[in-house]
Write an enzyme that holds these catalytic residues in place. Sequence first.
Site, PDB file in Angstrom:
ATOM      1  N   HIS A  62      74.131  19.941 -20.061  1.00  0.00           N
ATOM      2  CA  HIS A  62      74.564  18.546 -19.979  1.00  0.00           C
ATOM      3  C   HIS A  62      74.233  17.947 -18.619  1.00  0.00           C
ATOM      4  O   HIS A  62      74.621  18.481 -17.574  1.00  0.00           O
ATOM      5  CB  HIS A  62      76.084  18.497 -20.197  1.00  0.00           C
TER       6      HIS A  62
ATOM      7  N   HIS B  46      73.636   8.352 -15.243  1.00  0.00           N
ATOM      8  CA  HIS B  46      74.613   8.150 -16.317  1.00  0.00           C
ATOM      9  C   HIS B  46      75.280   6.780 -16.286  1.00  0.00           C
ATOM     10  O   HIS B  46      75.309   6.073 -17.287  1.00  0.00           O
ATOM     11  CB  HIS B  46      75.693   9.237 -16.226  1.00  0.00           C
TER      12      HIS B  46
HETATM   13  O1  G3P Z   1      75.168  14.127 -25.101  1.00  0.00           O
HETATM   14  C1  G3P Z   1      76.361  13.607 -25.279  1.00  0.00           C
HETATM   15  C2  G3P Z   1      77.068  13.237 -24.037  1.00  0.00           C
HETATM   16  O2  G3P Z   1      76.207  13.307 -22.950  1.00  0.00           O
HETATM   17  C3  G3P Z   1      77.615  11.865 -24.203  1.00  0.00           C
HETATM   18  O3  G3P Z   1      78.527  11.532 -23.242  1.00  0.00           O
HETATM   19  O4  G3P Z   1      79.223  10.218 -21.327  1.00  0.00           O
HETATM   20  O5  G3P Z   1      78.317  12.483 -20.978  1.00  0.00           O
HETATM   21  O6  G3P Z   1      76.811  10.626 -21.648  1.00  0.00           O
HETATM   22  P1  G3P Z   1      78.188  11.209 -21.728  1.00  0.00           P
HETATM   23 CA    CA Z   2      74.829  11.804 -21.829  1.00  0.00          CA
END
Ligand code: G3P
Ligand code: CA
Length: 230
Positions: A16, A58
């Site tokens: 992630h 992000h």
């Molecule tokens: O991939 C899903 C996840 O990344 C979505 O949430 O807020 O971390 O972008 P966020």
């Molecule tokens: Ca994401």
Amino acid sequence: MPKERPTRQTPLRIGHRGAAGHAPENTLESIRAAIGFGVDQVEVDLRASRDGHLVVIHDETVDRTTGGKGKVADLPLAELTTLDAGCGQSIPTLEEVLELAHGRVGLMLELKVAGIAVQTVELVRQRRFTGAVIYASFLLHELILVRQADADAKTLALFDEIPQDAVAQALTVRASHVGLNYKTATTQTIMAFHRAGLQIFVYTVNEPHDIQAMRALGVDGIISDFPDRI
Ligand code: G3P
Ligand code: CA
């Protein structure tokens, strides 16, 4: 003779924002860390700079993750790339990420804003990126635009809460995958998505007992800040 049960496939391991538990999120260092852990895919977040370049960050603003201030969409690339995104890393462009990932790892590209779908698909194509790519978004309309630009694309419809008609919504935008907040995933929802032919990824699963629970549910991919724990 009793029918043999199909063996459940191991879920894909997806880092992630790179491997955000180990390095500053959405930076090349974070992606390198994820690659070092042998992940299947790396998830990153995409936005556009004021002058139309695709950058990996992000939030809507640079305030939380860099030493700067202001909206990403209000800042030109030249300014964005001078900011410190943590440990001396800068905000990468999608081009840099494609170059780093090429031949090493697949990518999950999350479209954080409307209007960048076609540009993203074209850049992936132009750079002849050969790894697996999944285009993801909470903005489901963007996934239709991705599919129009690339009929064979893998697309992932993200849901935070799961609406009653989530399966229909995902099928309407012709997604191949759904991405669920792991806290909302239940046996029933997993079965419903699977029956509709959709692959299921869950985010953002960091604790070992939650990772284990998601495996037991039979999800197809686990997205984690600590992909080494999967
Ligand atoms: O991939 C899903 C996840 O990344 C979505 O949430 O807020 O971390 O972008 P966020
Ligand atoms: Ca994401």
